[in-house]
Design a protein around this motif. Structure first.
Motif, PDB file in Angstrom:
ATOM      1  N   ALA A 329       0.812  -1.219   0.000  1.00  0.00           N
ATOM      2  CA  ALA A 329       0.000   0.000   0.000  1.00  0.00           C
ATOM      3  C   ALA A 329       0.844   1.267   0.000  1.00  0.00           C
ATOM      4  CB  ALA A 329      -0.920  -0.008   1.222  1.00  0.00           C
ATOM      5  N   ASP A 510      -6.715  -1.198   2.067  1.00  0.00           N
ATOM      6  CA  ASP A 510      -6.866  -1.354   0.620  1.00  0.00           C
ATOM      7  C   ASP A 510      -5.689  -0.655  -0.063  1.00  0.00           C
ATOM      8  OD1 ASP A 510      -7.616  -1.247  -2.090  1.00  0.00           O
ATOM      9  OD2 ASP A 510      -9.750  -1.203  -1.548  1.00  0.00           O
ATOM     10  N   PRO A 511      -4.837  -1.392  -0.769  1.00  0.00           N
ATOM     11  CA  PRO A 511      -3.655  -0.761  -1.372  1.00  0.00           C
ATOM     12  C   PRO A 511      -4.001   0.295  -2.408  1.00  0.00           C
ATOM     13  CG  PRO A 511      -3.937  -3.012  -2.166  1.00  0.00           C
ATOM     14  CD  PRO A 511      -4.900  -2.846  -1.043  1.00  0.00           C
ATOM     15  N   ALA A 512      -5.227   0.254  -2.941  1.00  0.00           N
ATOM     16  CA  ALA A 512      -5.618   1.252  -3.937  1.00  0.00           C
ATOM     17  C   ALA A 512      -5.723   2.647  -3.324  1.00  0.00           C
ATOM     18  CB  ALA A 512      -6.944   0.864  -4.584  1.00  0.00           C
ATOM     19  N   ASP A 513      -6.135   2.735  -2.073  1.00  0.00           N
ATOM     20  CA  ASP A 513      -6.250   4.018  -1.368  1.00  0.00           C
ATOM     21  C   ASP A 513      -6.346   3.711   0.120  1.00  0.00           C
ATOM     22  OD1 ASP A 513      -6.721   6.528  -0.378  1.00  0.00           O
ATOM     23  OD2 ASP A 513      -8.558   6.904  -1.527  1.00  0.00           O
TER      24      ASP A 513
END
Length: 650
Positions: A329, A510-513
């Motif tokens: 992340a 969540d690594p996306a955000d």
């Protein structure tokens, strides 16, 4: 196949609740409305303001020289959202306004057809104690003894039944059932297992449908729900016995106080922790509808109390957690702590539906509050006038008869454990019984790492293996409550709940955000094959209770799984792929487990986070494994014990 031996716990749900808003005055600086009202620093800063936080904050601020700030993401909720609670709250009964809840959804569940599931958590000052069903259970003594056994001889602070029982007593103010109610429903109790000083009340609703349990092999009665035994018993609900309203963290540990050293700021989100080296010094937060970041310092401890879902997220975005998760992340690892967000567990539900034609002939019944406008209007008027009627947990006893009006009693929940007899149980429909010893042996000898994600840290695997060894021993005991099921006065037995889940999931950023998005919640239900075997046996037990006792005279009808689902294989397929399993009973736990570091633990017995100074966790995340109970009373007990630990300086 068949699980060892069974007992039953008889439970009783509440049907109403009530509280009041806090009037603001010039003196009430403790309800912080603006960042400018905050002190430059506090002794203790809590993130968030749920059940455990308000309990501990109350105890700490008994000392007028101690300053406490609670930062809560939710609001001081509209009292109408938690006032007249029938069967769990206005939300569950189409009420308005809806209860204040987080809007969260799980990740797709690979072992359950890729389904996603809602995650129900209270989003208000008072947390989930303000939106739950007011169920007031402790579980078995053995549940807590397994916590202490994980530390072995190093369990010096008494995180076991003997060590936590005094805090169960301290946490709740017990009121015996009314004499006429106790006589009518054969309720027994032992006040020595309860206290009388707390502002959180435990009182009594009522209901029958008990006699059939005595017909089940090996079922015994327990004198009191607080005794830590397994069997049939009535338990009190979390309500004020005089006001007939919900008794919970807000009105029991804040609204009833007037302390200038006890501050709460609502509708602010704890974003991350500020660390100087490996010492936690401050909390970074945002106010509602603003992107501006603020910080507040803690002179002694920051106390994470955001629950098993949100606490691991805040720790991880602060650089405390599994290095591989943080690196994915883009978060700098300050303390590599593999257990943060792992060991996730929840009570598992089964969708069953056995109805009784004989019960449906009784009116009013549970459906009339929804389907009969005249009855619904009467119930609402009775509640508003004198807190009586169907919305009240103490309906006045009247004669029960088919086809005539009566005041219906609220539903109750008997809890299925295991028969005490060491012999096999006769399985229905000629199916082959499986002794409990076979399941215990499987738990002990299985390759535990193979039921966790392939890259799971070795310490987390070791902790999982230790827990499964503990559950294997519990299977050979008569005193661990493995499951429970609802028995409704109109519907009969429905929706069994597995108290001791065998699978473990995760809650990771969540690594996306990682800051903006909710955490990724993966239950991983059914990942351990023992779990499905136990769930199958629970379905079979409910059928025996419904069709092989005197209840058969009420005309039971099995509509789920249905009469065509007979063999173990067919039941298992229904559960895993036919929508027959629900991965949550809204009791998330375990993600910041109180276990030794070498077992993947996150906090020690003083609830201090390993490798970080001035940082503790006090919420359901610290439970290494779930007790056989709704988690509200256990949380109160843990919080009372935690407060004493903090005040002792350990």
């Amino acid at each position: 196949m068949s699980i060892s031996r069974s007992s039953l716990l008889l439970a009783l749900a509440a049907t109403c609740a009530h509280s009041f808003a806090i009037p603001r005055s010039a003196h009430q600086a403790h309800q912080i409305a603006d960042v400018s009202e905050l002190l430059p620093a506090y002794d203790y800063v809590f993130v968030d303001g749920g059940t455990s936080a308000l309990t501990v904050a109350d105890r700490l601020t008994e000392d007028p020289d101690v300053t406490v700030l609670v930062l809560e993401a939710g609001p001081f909720a509209d009292p109408a959202s938690y006032l007249p609670v029938a069967g769990g709250g206005p939300l569950l009964n189409g009420g308005s306004p809806a209860q204040p809840l987080y809007n969260l959804t799980s990740a797709p569940q690979a072992g359950m057809g890729g389904q996603t599931y809602p995650i129900i958590l209270g989003n208000m000052v008072g947390g989930s104690s303000g939106v739950n069903s007011m169920m007031n259970l402790r579980g078995s003594a053995e549940d807590y003894d397994r916590w202490g056994l994980l530390f072995g001889e190093e369990d010096k602070l008494g995180w076991n039944w003997e060590g936590i029982l005094p805090y169960f007593k301290k946490a709740l103010n017990f009121s015996p059932p009314p004499k006429e109610v106790a006589q009518r429903f054969n309720i027994t109790w032992d006040a020595s297992y309860w206290g009388s000083e707390s502002s959180i009340h435990a009182a009594w609703p009522v209901n029958p449908l008990v006699a059939a349990f005595d017909e089940m092999p090996g079922v015994e009665r327990v004198v009191d729900s607080g005794a830590g035994g397994a069997g049939v018993y009535w338990f009190p609900t979390l309500m004020d016995p005089v006001k007939h309203e919900r008794s919970f963290a807000l009105n029991g540990h804040y609204e009833n106080l007037d302390r200038p050293n006890y501050h709460i700021m609502a509708e602010v989100t704890g974003r991350r922790l500020i660390l100087e080296g490996t010492t936690a010094t401050a909390v970074e937060f945002q106010t509602k509808n603003s992107t501006e970041l603020f910080t507040v310092e803690a002179k002694k401890d920051i106390i994470m109390a955001a629950g098993a879902i949100h606490t691991p997220k805040i720790l991880q975005v602060s650089g405390i957690g599994p290095k591989k998760v943080l690196e994915a992340a883009g978060i700098e690892t300050i303390v590599d702590l593999p257990g943060v967000g792992q060991n996730f567990q929840d009570h598992v539900g089964i969708v069953t539906n056995i109805t009784f034609a004989g019960l449906l002939e009784i009116h009013p019944n549970a459906f009339d509050i929804t389907n009969n406008a005249t009855f619904r209007e009467w119930a609402q008027e009775s509640w508003e006038t004198d807190r009586s009627g169907n919305y009240c947990p103490h309906p006045k006893p009247t004669k029960l008869s088919r086809g005539t009006n009566r005041t219906p009693s609220p539903h109750f929940r008997p809890l299925f454990t295991r028969h005490r007899k060491r012999s096999r149980l006769a399985a229905p429909n000629g199916l082959r019984p499986l002794p409990f010893e076979e399941l215990a042996n499987e738990l002990e000898t299985q390759n535990h790492a193979s039921y966790l994600p392939a890259d799971t840290d070795a310490t987390v695997v070791a902790g999982y293996a230790a827990q499964m060894q503990g559950l294997a021993a519990a299977m050979r005991s008569k005193d661990t409550v493995f499951a429970r099921f609802k028995v409704n006065g109109t519907l009969g037995p429905t929706n069994p709940i597995l108290n001791q889940p065998f699978s473990r999931g995760s809650v990771n950023i969540d690594p996306a955000d990682p800051f903006g998005l909710p955490p990724v919640v993966d239950y991983r239900t059914l990942s351990n094959p023992v779990e499905i075997q136990v769930l199958v046996e629970m379905v079979k037990w409910v059928r025996r209770y419904s069709f092989e006792t005197s209840l058969k005279d009420l005309g039971p009808v099995d509509s789920a799984p249905g009469p065509d689902v007979v063999s173990d294989e067919e039941i298992a397929e229904y559960l895993a792929l036919g929508g027959g399993v629900y991965p949550s009973d809204y009791h998330p736990a375990g993600t910041t487990a109180m276990m030794p570091l070498e077992l993947g633990g996150v906090v020690d017995q003083s609830l201090r986070v390993y490798g970080v100074k001035n940082l503790r966790v006090i919420d359901t995340g610290i439970m290494p494994n779930l007790p056989g109970a709704n988690t509200c009373q256990p949380t109160y007990g843990m919080a009372e014990k935690a407060a004493d630990i903090i005040k002792s300086g350990v």
